[in-house]
Design a protein around this motif. Structure first.
Motif, PDB file in Angstrom:
ATOM      1  N   PHE A   4       0.817  -1.213   0.000  1.00  0.00           N
ATOM      2  CA  PHE A   4       0.000   0.000   0.000  1.00  0.00           C
ATOM      3  C   PHE A   4       0.850   1.263   0.000  1.00  0.00           C
ATOM      4  CE2 PHE A   4      -2.628  -3.430   1.624  1.00  0.00           C
ATOM      5  CZ  PHE A   4      -3.597  -3.426   0.636  1.00  0.00           C
ATOM      6  N   ILE A   7       1.844   1.754  -3.631  1.00  0.00           N
ATOM      7  CA  ILE A   7       0.763   2.365  -4.423  1.00  0.00           C
ATOM      8  C   ILE A   7       0.664   3.859  -4.103  1.00  0.00           C
ATOM      9  CG2 ILE A   7      -1.740   2.377  -4.836  1.00  0.00           C
ATOM     10  CD1 ILE A   7      -1.628  -0.671  -4.050  1.00  0.00           C
ATOM     11  N   ILE A  25      -8.301   5.996  -6.991  1.00  0.00           N
ATOM     12  CA  ILE A  25      -7.562   4.960  -6.263  1.00  0.00           C
ATOM     13  C   ILE A  25      -7.934   4.972  -4.782  1.00  0.00           C
ATOM     14  CG2 ILE A  25      -5.239   4.364  -5.436  1.00  0.00           C
ATOM     15  CD1 ILE A  25      -4.175   5.269  -8.150  1.00  0.00           C
ATOM     16  N   GLY A  26      -8.087   3.785  -4.193  1.00  0.00           N
ATOM     17  CA  GLY A  26      -8.256   3.698  -2.739  1.00  0.00           C
ATOM     18  C   GLY A  26      -9.526   3.023  -2.299  1.00  0.00           C
ATOM     19  N   ASP A  27     -10.480   2.841  -3.184  1.00  0.00           N
ATOM     20  CA  ASP A  27     -11.680   2.092  -2.794  1.00  0.00           C
ATOM     21  C   ASP A  27     -11.709   0.793  -3.587  1.00  0.00           C
ATOM     22  OD1 ASP A  27     -14.335   1.493  -1.749  1.00  0.00           O
ATOM     23  OD2 ASP A  27     -14.386   3.634  -1.249  1.00  0.00           O
ATOM     24  N   ASP A  28     -12.777   0.018  -3.444  1.00  0.00           N
ATOM     25  CA  ASP A  28     -12.830  -1.270  -4.143  1.00  0.00           C
ATOM     26  C   ASP A  28     -13.020  -1.105  -5.640  1.00  0.00           C
ATOM     27  OD1 ASP A  28     -12.485  -3.141  -1.976  1.00  0.00           O
ATOM     28  OD2 ASP A  28     -14.326  -2.260  -1.194  1.00  0.00           O
ATOM     29  N   LEU A  86      -4.086   0.071 -13.847  1.00  0.00           N
ATOM     30  CA  LEU A  86      -2.762  -0.539 -14.010  1.00  0.00           C
ATOM     31  C   LEU A  86      -2.638  -1.759 -13.110  1.00  0.00           C
ATOM     32  CD1 LEU A  86       0.316  -0.513 -14.779  1.00  0.00           C
ATOM     33  CD2 LEU A  86       0.634   1.038 -12.831  1.00  0.00           C
ATOM     34  N   LEU A 116      -5.127   7.876 -13.599  1.00  0.00           N
ATOM     35  CA  LEU A 116      -5.008   6.483 -13.164  1.00  0.00           C
ATOM     36  C   LEU A 116      -6.008   6.297 -12.027  1.00  0.00           C
ATOM     37  CD1 LEU A 116      -3.590   3.716 -13.084  1.00  0.00           C
ATOM     38  CD2 LEU A 116      -1.845   4.743 -11.608  1.00  0.00           C
ATOM     39  N   GLY A 118      -7.148   3.155 -10.686  1.00  0.00           N
ATOM     40  CA  GLY A 118      -7.124   1.923  -9.901  1.00  0.00           C
ATOM     41  C   GLY A 118      -6.185   0.920 -10.508  1.00  0.00           C
ATOM     42  N   GLY A 119      -6.172  -0.276  -9.926  1.00  0.00           N
ATOM     43  CA  GLY A 119      -5.291  -1.305 -10.454  1.00  0.00           C
ATOM     44  C   GLY A 119      -5.084  -2.422  -9.472  1.00  0.00           C
ATOM     45  N   ASP A 120      -3.994  -3.125  -9.636  1.00  0.00           N
ATOM     46  CA  ASP A 120      -3.648  -4.210  -8.737  1.00  0.00           C
ATOM     47  C   ASP A 120      -2.136  -4.306  -8.724  1.00  0.00           C
ATOM     48  OD1 ASP A 120      -4.255  -6.175  -6.928  1.00  0.00           O
ATOM     49  OD2 ASP A 120      -4.459  -7.752  -8.437  1.00  0.00           O
ATOM     50  N   THR A 121      -1.574  -4.669  -7.572  1.00  0.00           N
ATOM     51  CA  THR A 121      -0.124  -4.761  -7.445  1.00  0.00           C
ATOM     52  C   THR A 121       0.217  -6.063  -6.758  1.00  0.00           C
ATOM     53  OG1 THR A 121      -0.036  -2.361  -7.209  1.00  0.00           O
ATOM     54  CG2 THR A 121       1.925  -3.578  -6.576  1.00  0.00           C
TER      55      THR A 121
HETATM   56  P1  ADP Z   1      -8.685  -4.865  -3.623  1.00  0.00           P
HETATM   57  O1  ADP Z   1      -8.048  -5.757  -2.598  1.00  0.00           O
HETATM   58  O2  ADP Z   1     -10.015  -4.347  -3.227  1.00  0.00           O
HETATM   59  O3  ADP Z   1      -8.638  -5.414  -5.001  1.00  0.00           O
HETATM   60  P2  ADP Z   1      -6.233  -3.512  -3.411  1.00  0.00           P
HETATM   61  O4  ADP Z   1      -6.029  -3.638  -1.956  1.00  0.00           O
HETATM   62  O5  ADP Z   1      -5.563  -4.487  -4.326  1.00  0.00           O
HETATM   63  O6  ADP Z   1      -7.779  -3.543  -3.677  1.00  0.00           O
HETATM   64  O7  ADP Z   1      -5.835  -2.053  -3.900  1.00  0.00           O
HETATM   65  C1  ADP Z   1      -6.147  -0.927  -3.102  1.00  0.00           C
HETATM   66  C2  ADP Z   1      -6.451   0.249  -3.990  1.00  0.00           C
HETATM   67  O8  ADP Z   1      -5.300   0.587  -4.748  1.00  0.00           O
HETATM   68  C3  ADP Z   1      -7.560  -0.028  -4.993  1.00  0.00           C
HETATM   69  O9  ADP Z   1      -8.318   1.162  -5.161  1.00  0.00           O
HETATM   70  C4  ADP Z   1      -6.820  -0.350  -6.265  1.00  0.00           C
HETATM   71  O10 ADP Z   1      -7.589  -0.008  -7.401  1.00  0.00           O
HETATM   72  C5  ADP Z   1      -5.580   0.536  -6.128  1.00  0.00           C
HETATM   73  N1  ADP Z   1      -4.383  -0.017  -6.804  1.00  0.00           N
HETATM   74  C6  ADP Z   1      -3.744  -1.187  -6.552  1.00  0.00           C
HETATM   75  N2  ADP Z   1      -2.657  -1.320  -7.338  1.00  0.00           N
HETATM   76  C7  ADP Z   1      -2.602  -0.218  -8.123  1.00  0.00           C
HETATM   77  C8  ADP Z   1      -1.722   0.233  -9.140  1.00  0.00           C
HETATM   78  N3  ADP Z   1      -0.678  -0.473  -9.555  1.00  0.00           N
HETATM   79  N4  ADP Z   1      -2.001   1.420  -9.720  1.00  0.00           N
HETATM   80  C9  ADP Z   1      -3.060   2.128  -9.344  1.00  0.00           C
HETATM   81  N5  ADP Z   1      -3.920   1.784  -8.383  1.00  0.00           N
HETATM   82  C10 ADP Z   1      -3.704   0.620  -7.777  1.00  0.00           C
END
Ligand code: ADP
Ligand code: MG
Length: 322
Positions: A4, A7, A25-28, A86, A116, A118-121
């Motif tokens: 986190f 991000i 970014i930051g919510d579901d 992303l 940008l 949202g996304g997943d990391t």
């Molecule tokens: P969730 O578990 O609900 O899928 P995450 O905990 O993975 O959400 O991500 C927290 C927040 O950060 C979400 O709003 C998600 O869209 C954002 N996020 C995660 N990875 C990235 C990234 N690489 N770039 C931009 N936003 C991101």
């Protein structure tokens, strides 16, 4: 640095409030409000290390390219970019790499005024997947299916094939002097998506596609979806001086089947030639007329004198064995 923190440090900017973005970014989920009367255009493109890019590429250029290839798909639909997500797999949280990547990514995002959202990391082998969201007024998206016999065929840009030249230098199949290599390497690593041209072609072009796998292969998608054929004037393709200096076989192969060009190929009836030139002028993007759509299926090649050329070409296919 945890997930986190990463991000927040590299991908969350400002207070998250941007035009048209209700929740970023930051919510579901991100929450966006489409413009009145708009249709959404959505596209994803994945970049895998070793497949789409080399581990040695500068991170800022990789950030640019990851978004550019996605914006190119919106351009091909004539869409106005709105936002992107992303999804990122990284072997480790390398701060220098992340800072460079984010810099290239956001420079291009800012140039197109998109956020940008949202996304997943996750930890894993380096892999980037971007999804872009764009908009068109209802019913105006440029599709692959609208080409008609008699339409002209156009391609954008000043050169097709330079990116492939760079790839061949990396592969060691040909050599270029230093400054020429730098120029074609820029074409490969810093493609400029033709977003303004795509938008200007709404209501003008009958079909469009962006050139990612090579001109012939991508034009082939238009032909298949539109149920038509085409004749291409091979020597009318725009070529850089660097490509021009290559032997004829290399020149033709790179231009017709190179790949990674991110130019737009589109069709329009001859009655729209002036409108096409206006769209090109308005978007400050050069376009070349390179052929004609015909009723008979298949793709034929002619030289400047109209002589038929017997060329055999293959576009890039990830699952084809050589
Ligand atoms: P969730 O578990 O609900 O899928 P995450 O905990 O993975 O959400 O991500 C927290 C927040 O950060 C979400 O709003 C998600 O869209 C954002 N996020 C995660 N990875 C990235 C990234 N690489 N770039 C931009 N936003 C991101
Ligand atoms: Mg969630």
């Amino acid at each position: 640095m945890g997930e986190f923190d990463l991000i927040r440090r590299f991908f969350q900017r400002g207070d998250g409030t941007q035009a048209g973005v209700d929740v970023g970014i930051g919510d579901d989920c991100a929450v966006l409000t489409p413009g009145p009367g708009a249709q959404l255009c959505i596209s994803s493109d994945m970049l895998v290390e070793g497949r789409h890019f080399l581990s040695t590429v500068e991170p800022a250029r990789l950030g640019h390219k990851a978004l550019a290839v996605n914006l190119s798909d919106l351009a091909a639909c004539g869409a106005t970019p709105r936002a992107f997500t992303l999804a990122l797999a990284l072997p480790r949280a390398d701060e220098r790499w992340l800072a460079g990547f984010a810099e290239g990514l956001f420079a291009l995002a800012d140039a197109h005024g998109i956020a940008l959202v949202g996304g997943d990391t996750t930890q894993g082998p380096l892999n980037l997947c971007i999804t872009v969201f764009g908009e068109v007024p209802r019913g105006t998206a440029l599709l692959r299916s609208g080409a008609r016999a008699g339409d002209d065929i156009y391609v954008s840009g000043r050169t097709l094939g330079d990116a492939r030249l760079a790839l061949e230098v990396f592969r060691g199949t040909l050599g270029l002097p230093g400054e020429q290599f730098e120029a074609v390497r820029r074409a490969m690593e810093l493609p400029q998506p033709r977003v303004a041209l795509g938008q200007a072609l709404r209501g003008v072009a009958t079909s469009a596609v962006d050139v990612s796998d090579g001109l012939c292969g991508d034009l082939g998608h238009i032909l298949a979806r539109s149920g038509v054929g085409a004749v291409l004037e091979v020597d009318a393709l725009p070529r850089s001086a660097i490509l021009e200096a290559q032997p004829p076989a290399v020149r033709r192969e790179m231009g017709l089947a190179g790949g990674d060009d991110y130019e737009l190929v589109f069709t329009a009836p001859p009655s729209s030639r002036e409108a096409v030139q206006q769209a090109a002028g308005q978007s400050a993007t050069p376009v070349s007329r390179i052929g004609r759509i015909e009723a008979a299926a298949g793709l034929r090649f002619v030289d400047a004198q109209g002589q038929v050329l017997p060329l055999q070409l293959q576009s890039f296919d990830h699952f084809k064995t050589a």
